[in-house]
Motif scaffolding. Structure first.
Motif, PDB file in Angstrom:
ATOM      1  N   SER A  12       0.781  -1.220   0.000  1.00 19.92           N
ATOM      2  CA  SER A  12       0.000   0.000   0.000  1.00 19.92           C
ATOM      3  C   SER A  12       0.814   1.273   0.000  1.00 19.92           C
ATOM      4  O   SER A  12       1.696   1.450   0.807  1.00 19.92           O
ATOM      5  N   PRO A  13       0.491   2.221  -0.899  1.00 20.04           N
ATOM      6  CA  PRO A  13       1.069   3.539  -0.754  1.00 20.04           C
ATOM      7  C   PRO A  13       0.419   4.258   0.404  1.00 20.04           C
ATOM      8  O   PRO A  13       0.916   5.227   0.910  1.00 20.04           O
ATOM      9  N   ALA A  14      -0.742   3.753   0.799  1.00 23.71           N
ATOM     10  CA  ALA A  14      -1.461   4.388   1.885  1.00 23.71           C
ATOM     11  C   ALA A  14      -0.664   4.385   3.153  1.00 23.71           C
ATOM     12  O   ALA A  14      -0.645   5.336   3.904  1.00 23.71           O
ATOM     13  N   ARG A 136       3.915  -1.793 -11.128  1.00 23.26           N
ATOM     14  CA  ARG A 136       4.551  -2.107  -9.863  1.00 23.26           C
ATOM     15  C   ARG A 136       5.702  -1.140  -9.610  1.00 23.26           C
ATOM     16  O   ARG A 136       6.611  -1.019 -10.408  1.00 23.26           O
ATOM     17  N   GLY A 137       5.637  -0.466  -8.488  1.00 25.66           N
ATOM     18  CA  GLY A 137       6.709   0.421  -8.107  1.00 25.66           C
ATOM     19  C   GLY A 137       7.616  -0.251  -7.092  1.00 25.66           C
ATOM     20  O   GLY A 137       7.674  -1.474  -6.990  1.00 25.66           O
ATOM     21  N   VAL A 138       8.332   0.557  -6.321  1.00 25.27           N
ATOM     22  CA  VAL A 138       9.206   0.032  -5.286  1.00 25.27           C
ATOM     23  C   VAL A 138       8.382  -0.789  -4.300  1.00 25.27           C
ATOM     24  O   VAL A 138       7.282  -0.402  -3.923  1.00 25.27           O
ATOM     25  N   TRP A 139       8.922  -1.951  -3.896  1.00 30.17           N
ATOM     26  CA  TRP A 139       8.238  -2.880  -2.993  1.00 30.17           C
ATOM     27  C   TRP A 139       6.891  -3.352  -3.542  1.00 30.17           C
ATOM     28  O   TRP A 139       5.982  -3.696  -2.784  1.00 30.17           O
ATOM     29  N   ASN A 140       6.733  -3.337  -4.866  1.00 30.80           N
ATOM     30  CA  ASN A 140       5.478  -3.734  -5.507  1.00 30.80           C
ATOM     31  C   ASN A 140       4.300  -2.831  -5.153  1.00 30.80           C
ATOM     32  O   ASN A 140       3.138  -3.227  -5.288  1.00 30.80           O
ATOM     33  N   ILE A 141       4.572  -1.625  -4.716  1.00 31.10           N
ATOM     34  CA  ILE A 141       3.499  -0.674  -4.446  1.00 31.10           C
ATOM     35  C   ILE A 141       2.862  -0.272  -5.777  1.00 31.10           C
ATOM     36  O   ILE A 141       3.562   0.036  -6.738  1.00 31.10           O
ATOM     37  N   PRO A 142       1.530  -0.272  -5.858  1.00 33.36           N
ATOM     38  CA  PRO A 142       0.878   0.124  -7.107  1.00 33.36           C
ATOM     39  C   PRO A 142       1.060   1.610  -7.378  1.00 33.36           C
ATOM     40  O   PRO A 142       0.820   2.444  -6.501  1.00 33.36           O
ATOM     41  N   ILE A 143       1.493   1.898  -8.584  1.00 29.62           N
ATOM     42  CA  ILE A 143       1.657   3.283  -9.005  1.00 29.62           C
ATOM     43  C   ILE A 143       1.015   3.437 -10.377  1.00 29.62           C
ATOM     44  O   ILE A 143       0.836   2.458 -11.099  1.00 29.62           O
ATOM     45  N   PRO A 144       0.636   4.637 -10.753  1.00 32.46           N
ATOM     46  CA  PRO A 144       0.058   4.829 -12.087  1.00 32.46           C
ATOM     47  C   PRO A 144       1.020   4.351 -13.173  1.00 32.46           C
ATOM     48  O   PRO A 144       2.218   4.665 -13.132  1.00 32.46           O
ATOM     49  N   ALA A 145       0.522   3.600 -14.129  1.00 33.50           N
ATOM     50  CA  ALA A 145       1.370   3.093 -15.207  1.00 33.50           C
ATOM     51  C   ALA A 145       1.906   4.231 -16.066  1.00 33.50           C
ATOM     52  O   ALA A 145       3.013   4.155 -16.597  1.00 33.50           O
ATOM     53  N   GLU A 146       1.129   5.286 -16.192  1.00 36.01           N
ATOM     54  CA  GLU A 146       1.552   6.467 -16.959  1.00 36.01           C
ATOM     55  C   GLU A 146       2.013   7.545 -15.988  1.00 36.01           C
ATOM     56  O   GLU A 146       1.202   8.080 -15.223  1.00 36.01           O
ATOM     57  N   PRO A 147       3.295   7.887 -15.958  1.00 31.95           N
ATOM     58  CA  PRO A 147       3.778   8.924 -15.033  1.00 31.95           C
ATOM     59  C   PRO A 147       3.173  10.285 -15.378  1.00 31.95           C
ATOM     60  O   PRO A 147       3.334  10.790 -16.481  1.00 31.95           O
ATOM     61  N   ARG A 148       2.469  10.852 -14.417  1.00 35.58           N
ATOM     62  CA  ARG A 148       1.875  12.174 -14.598  1.00 35.58           C
ATOM     63  C   ARG A 148       2.025  12.942 -13.284  1.00 35.58           C
ATOM     64  O   ARG A 148       1.102  13.047 -12.507  1.00 35.58           O
TER      65      ARG A 148
END
Length: 234
Positions: A12-14, A136-148
Motif C-alpha cells: 500500500s502507498p497508503a 509495480r513500483g518500489v516494494w510492488n506498491i501500485p503506481i500509475p502506469a503512466e507517469p503524470r
C-alpha cells in the motif's frame, strides 16, 4: 468489498511502509538520542497494538466506517472541480477510499496516488483515475502506469494513531513529513483513521508535521491548542 488485510500483488502507498527505516527516509538524527530512543520504542509498541486492534474489526464494520469517513471527507473538501485530491491504496485495515476517488472524478476533480522515487527522497504524486492501469513500483506498491506528476491540493493520508493536536502516528521514520516539507506549496492534509486510534499524544518530534484535521467514522477532529510541546517521554 474484498478483505485486503493481506496484500497479494501490491502493498500500500497508503501506509507509507517505506517510512519504517529512518535511514531510508534520509532524516537527520534527533538532537537527544536517548529521548528519541524512548519515544521510538513507545511508538513502535503503540503502532503494533493499534494495527492489531483495527485488524480485529470485522471487514463489514470497517467497510461501514470507511463509507462514513468518505461522506465526511467530501463535506470537508467541498467543491473538487479542477482540484487534485491524492488518496491511497488501502492496506491492513485502513479505510478504503477507492469509492471516494471515483466520486471525486465524477464531480470534476482529479485524483492521484503517491509514488516512491528513490532512497532518501520525498514521495511524488502522480495523477491516476480509478480503472486506469497500474504498474509495480518500489516494494510492488501500485503506481500509475503512466507517469503524470502533480502537486495535490488535498492529501488524504491514513493514520495508525493520532493525538488531539492532529499529529499523525504513521509507520515510522517520518517519510511522510519529509514529503510535505519538500512540496512547493503545502496542500491541505487530512488524516483518516478509526476514532479508537486516538492517543493522548504521539510525543511529536521536530520533524513531525501535524495534519490539518483527522476524519474518523465518528466525526472530524480539529487541532486543539497545546498547553506545552511534549518532545520526550517523561
Amino acid at each position: 468489498m474484498a478483505d485486503d488485510d493481506t496484500p497479494a500483488t501490491f502493498a500500500s502507498p497508503a501506509c507509507f511502509l517505506h517510512e519504517v527505516d529512518p535511514a531510508y527516509a534520509g532524516l537527520p538524527g534527533p538532537l537527544d538520542l536517548r529521548a528519541w530512543t524512548d519515544v521510538n520504542r513507545w511508538r513502535k509498541g503503540e503502532r503494533e497494538r493499534l494495527i492489531a486492534e483495527r485488524l480485529a474489526v470485522p471487514a463489514g464494520v470497517r467497510a461501514a466506517q470507511g463509507e462514513a469517513i468518505a461522506v465526511s471527507l467530501l463535506s470537508e473538501i467541498g467543491d473538487v472541480e479542477g482540484r487534485v485530491i491524492s488518496a491511497y491504496w488501502p492496506f491492513r485495515g485502513e479505510p478504503d477510499l477507492r469509492a471516494l476517488m471515483r466520486q471525486v472524478a465524477a464531480r470534476g476533480g482529479l485524483t492521484a496516488l503517491p509514488v516512491v522515487v528513490g532512497k532518501g527522497r520525498p514521495l511524488e504524486f502522480h495523477l491516476w483515475r480509478a480503472g486506469a492501469a497500474l504498474a509495480r513500483g518500489v516494494w510492488n506498491i501500485p503506481i500509475p502506469a503512466e507517469p503524470r506528476p502533480c502537486v495535490p491540493d488535498v492529501v488524504i493520508a491514513p493514520v495508525v494513531g493520532y493525538d488531539p493536536t492532529c499529529y499523525r502516528l504513521g509507520y515510522g521514520g517520518g517519510f511522510f513529513d519529509r514529503t510535505l516539507a519538500a512540496l512547493p506549496a503545502r496542500p491541505r492534509v487530512i488524516g483518516v483513521g478509526s476514532s479508537t486510534a486516538q492517543l493522548a499524544t504521539i510525543y511529536p518530534q521536530l520533524h513531525d508535521i501535524p495534519m490539518d484535521m483527522i476524519v474518523t467514522e465518528a466525526g472530524v477532529v480539529r487541532p486543539q491548542a497545546e498547553a506545552s510541546t511534549v518532545r520526550a517521554l517523561t
